[in-house]
Design an enzyme around this catalytic site. Structure first.
Site, PDB file in Angstrom:
ATOM      1  N   GLU A 499       0.663  -1.297  -0.277  1.00 57.37           N
ATOM      2  CA  GLU A 499      -0.509   0.266   0.153  1.00 57.37           C
ATOM      3  C   GLU A 499       0.348   0.520  -0.014  1.00 57.37           C
ATOM      4  O   GLU A 499       0.445   2.209  -0.382  1.00 57.37           O
ATOM      5  CB  GLU A 499      -1.101   0.129   1.163  1.00 57.37           C
ATOM      6  N   ASP A 562       3.226  -4.614  -5.866  1.00 53.11           N
ATOM      7  CA  ASP A 562       3.867  -5.534  -5.649  1.00 53.11           C
ATOM      8  C   ASP A 562       5.386  -5.813  -5.686  1.00 53.11           C
ATOM      9  O   ASP A 562       6.054  -6.423  -3.916  1.00 53.11           O
ATOM     10  CB  ASP A 562       3.072  -7.160  -6.280  1.00 53.11           C
TER      11      ASP A 562
END
Length: 650
Positions: A499, A562
C-alpha cells in the site's frame, strides 16, 4: 476518486499443508499450495476459495452467529445504529413478506419511467431520478478534485456497460456470445415477473442491448481506465452542457447541487463527444427501455426470493458461481452492505480492539521507516525527487482497524417496519444520495473510511495520501502474534509495504503529499521511472493463464506495488533478530492461495488491475536476489530469471 486495493476478489489459509521441498526452486506457488489445491473445493455459492476467501467466510460465520443472537434478543445492540440494523436485517430475512409483496413496491418507479414520451419529459424528471438513483445516460459523482483534494469537484461520466468490459464487444470475442444470451434471458424473465407481456419484455430487453451497444465504442476499456490520471479532464460546464440538447445538464446539476459549477471533470470525454449522436429523438425509445430494464435489475435484490434468484443469474454466469447464496446469507450481505460502517464498528471493537490497533499501527510506522531508508539510499533518483518522495512518505496518513466513530450518515437510516424491504432500502439510497450531492461546496472530510472494518482488504487513497488497513485482514495467515516475525513480514508486512508503494506506482506517483495531482519529479527521473514501469509491463505481459494471457498494462500499477512491497518487507524481515527468509517467502506464497472457476479467472484477466494470485506469488520473487540464495535457485530452474531481466523499482 481512485483507491488502490491490495486484493483481487478472493485469493491462503491458515491450515498447514505439506510443502513439496523439491519444487521450491521450480514453482514456489505450486510447491507451497499444491497439496492444498488438490483437496480444496469451491463452494457452490462461491466463484473461488482460498486465503482471502477463507477469512471472508470465517467473518461471515462469526457475524451471522452473533446477529442470530441479536435477533433473538440475547445480544443488546451496541448503539442506536445497530438497533436499526437489527430491524433491517429482520426485514431482509422475512422472505414470506418479501414474497407476498413481489414487485408491487417497484411499480411506482417503473410507472414514472413509462410516463416519459420525449427527452423534454425526461428533463422534467431528471433531478428527481438522480435523487432516486434511477439509471440515466449521464452519471454525476461528487468526489475530491484531483488537483485540489481539499475541495469537491463534479465528475460527469458515462454509464456502465452490460458486458464487463469494452473489449467484450469486439466481433471476435467469444465470451460475449455466451454472456449476452444469459443476460437477455434473465432480464426478459424479470420483466415478465414484474408484469410485462413476453413480447413487451423481449422488445424492452432488445432495445436495452441496442443502446448499450451504441455506448460501447465511446467508453474506456479497463486497460485505459487503469491509467486513472487520464480521468482528469476539466471542461467548462457550458461546454459540456452544449454537447447535447436532449438533456438540460446545467439546470439538473444546479438543482441537485443548489449551485452552478463553473467547470466539471470528464473522465471519458470521447463519450460526451458522441452524446448528441446517442441521445437523438430516434433513440429516445432505446434510452427509455434501457432505464426501465436497469431499474428492474437493480431492484431485484430487495424484492422477493424469486426476483433475487433470477436477478443474480448473469453475475453468477460471469464468475462461474454454480448457485445463489442461501436466502439467509443473502439477507446478511444485503443488510451489512447498507449498514457497512455499523457492522464494521461492531466487528472491529469486539474482535480487534484498541490494543491490536496500536500494535499494528507500530508495525505500519516501522514499514514506513524501512521505506524511507530505501528512498534515501535509492540509486536512480536525483536528490530533488528523492526529497519530495520522502516528504510524501512522511505526510502519509495511516488508518488501522476501524474508525474512531461511525459515519454520521448511518444515524439517518431509520427503518419503517410497516414498509417493505424494498421501500426501506430505497429510502436509504435516497438519504445516501442526498448526502453525496450535499458534499458540494463543503471541504472534504478526510476522516471517512471507504472500507468497513469487516472487509478483508486494504487500500491506498492517492487523493488523501493515506493507507487503510481494516481489522479483518489483520489475522492469520497475514498477521498473528503466534507467527514468527519473518512469517508476518511475508504476509501483512508485504501488504503494508504494497500500500505504501502505491504512493509511488505509475499512478500514485503523479500525486503530491497533499493528494493533489501535481508532478513533483524531475524530467530525467520521470523518464527513467517510465522505463522501469515498462520493464514491469513486459515482465507480466502475455503470460499464459486460464486459457488467456495477462495484460501487462492493465496490471502494471499493482505489480509495481507488489514488487516494492515485497522487497521492502524483505528488508524489514532481515532486520529482525529471528530472521527466517524461508518462512518469509513461504508465507508470501501461502497468502495467495486461491482456487477459482475458469470463468472467474478469465473475468479477472479482462477487468482486474491485479495479476492472477499465482503469478503475484511466483513472478515477483524472481526479481529478488535473496530468493535465489534462500532456495538455491540455479540457471535452468523454473524460478530462475537472468539478473539482467530482474525488475527492481523500489
Amino acid at each position: 476518486m481512485h483507491n488502490t486495493h491490495f486484493a483481487a476478489g478472493n485469493p491462503g489459509s491458515a491450515t498447514t499443508f505439506p510443502i513439496d521441498e523439491s519444487q521450491l526452486n521450480q514453482d514456489l506457488y505450486d510447491a507451497v499450495n499444491g497439496q492444498w489445491a488438490k483437496q480444496a473445493t469451491i463452494p457452490a455459492d462461491h466463484s473461488s476459495t482460498g486465503g482471502f476467501m477463507d477469512l471472508v467466510d470465517n467473518i461471515e460465520h462469526t457475524l451471522m452467529t452473533d446477529f442470530d443472537d441479536l435477533l433473538a434478543g440475547k445480544l443488546t445492540p451496541a448503539n442506536s445504529e445497530m438497533a436499526e440494523f437489527k430491524k433491517f436485517y429482520a426485514l431482509a430475512l422475512d422472505t414470506a413478506a418479501r414474497d407476498k409483496a413481489q414487485a408491487t413496491p417497484l411499480k411506482p418507479f417503473l410507472a414514472s419511467i413509462e410516463a416519459l414520451h420525449s427527452f423534454a419529459d425526461l428533463n422534467a424528471k431528471l433531478p428527481k431520478f438522480y435523487r432516486q438513483g434511477i439509471p440515466t445516460p449521464v452519471t454525476l459523482v461528487v468526489e475530491p478534485d484531483m488537483k485540489d483534494t481539499s475541495n469537491y469537484a463534479l465528475y460527469v461520466d458515462a454509464p456502465n456497460l452490460i458486458l464487463p468490459d469494452k473489449t467484450y464487444y469486439a466481433k471476435d470475442n467469444p465470451a460475449a456470445k455466451q454472456l449476452l444470451p444469459i443476460y437477455t434471458q434473465m432480464a426478459t424473465k424479470l420483466l415478465t415477473m414484474v408484469g410485462y407481456s413476453a413480447d413487451d419484455a423481449q422488445r424492452l430487453v432488445d432495445q436495452t442491448k441496442q443502446f448499450d451497444a451504441l455506448i460501447a465504442p465511446h467508453v474506456k476499456s479497463s486497460e485505459e481506465a487503469a491509467d486513472y490520471v487520464k480521468d482528469y479532464n476539466p471542461f467548462p460546464l457550458a461546454t459540456v452542457a452544449a454537447k447535447t440538447d436532449a438533456l438540460d445538464l446545467t439546470a439538473t446539476i444546479t438543482e441537485l447541487l443548489h449551485d452552478t459549477p463553473d467547470q466539471v471533470i470528464l473522465p471519458q470525454p470521447t463519450y460526451f463527444d458522441a452524446l448528441s449522436d446517442l441521445l437523438t429523438p430516434a433513440n429516445f425509445t432505446l434510452v427509455k427501455s434501457w432505464m426501465l430494464v436497469k431499474t428492474v435489475l437493480f431492484a431485484s435484490a430487495t424484492l422477493s426470493e424469486d426476483f433475487r434468484q433470477v436477478g443474480g443469474t448473469y453475475s453468477r454466469a460471469l464468475s462461474g458461481q454454480k448457485q445463489a447464496r442461501s436466502p439467509k446469507k443473502a439477507a446478511y450481505y444485503l443488510a451489512s452492505g447498507y449498514f457497512s460502517q455499523v457492522v464494521g464498528d461492531y466487528y472491529g471493537r469486539k474482535y480487534f480492539g484498541e490494543t491490536a490497533k496500536a500494535d499494528v499501527r507500530k508495525m505500519v510506522v516501522k514499514m514506513a521507516g524501512v521505506y524511507q531508508n530505501r528512498l534515501k539510499t535509492n540509486d536512480w533518483l536525483s536528490s530533488a525527487t528523492r526529497q519530495k518522495a520522502i516528504v510524501k512518505l512522511q505526510k502519509l496518513t495511516i488508518k488501522v482497524g476501524y474508525p474512531d466513530k461511525i459515519d454520521p450518515l448511518f444515524a439517518k437510516f431509520k427503518v419503517d417496519t410497516t414498509k417493505t424491504l424494498f421501500e426501506n432500502a430505497q429510502a436509504f439510497d435516497e438519504i445516501a444520495l442526498e448526502e453525496h450531492f450535499g458534499h458540494w461546496g463543503h471541504p472534504v472530510d478526510r476522516d471517512k473510511w471507504d472500507m468497513s472494518a469487516n472487509t478483508v482488504n486494504a487500500y491506498y487513497s492517492p487523493s488523501n495520501n493515506e493507507i487503510v488497513f481494516p481489522a479483518a485482514i489483520l489475522q492469520k495467515p497475514f498477521y498473528s502474534l503466534e507467527q514468527s516475525s519473518s512469517t508476518n513480514y511475508g504476509g501483512i508486512g508485504a501488504v503494508m509495504a504494497h500500500e505504501i508503494s502505491h504512493a509511488f506506482d505509475n499512478n500514485g506517483s503523479q500525486f503530491d503529499e497533499f493528494g493533489n495531482l501535481n508532478n513533483w519529479w524531475t524530467a530525467d527521473d520521470l523518464a527513467h521511472f517510465k522505463d522501469l514501469s515498462q520493464a514491469m509491463i513486459k515482465e507480466f505481459d502475455g503470460i499464459e493463464f486460464a486459457g488467456q494471457k495477462v495484460n501487462g498494462k492493465l496490471t502494471v500499477s499493482e505489480n509495481i506495488a507488489d514488487a516494492g512491497g515485497l522487497s521492502c518487507a524483505l528488508e524489514a524481515a532481515k532486520s529482525a533478530d529471528d530472521v527466517d527468509l524461508r518462512a518469509f517467502f513461504i508465507n508470501w506464497a501461502n497468502v495467495w492461495r486461491m482456487k477459482a472457476t475458469t470463468e472467474y479467472m478469465q473475468l479477472l484477466l479482462s477487468i482486474d488491475v491485479h495479476a492472477p494470485a499465482k503469478l503475484r506469488a511466483d513472478v515477483q520473487v524472481k526479481n529478488l536476489d535473496d530468493f535465489y540464495t534462500t532456495f538455491n535457485v540455479q540457471p535452468g530452474d523454473g524460478m530462475y530469471l537472468k539478473p539482467a531481466d530482474r525488475v527492481k523499482i523500489w
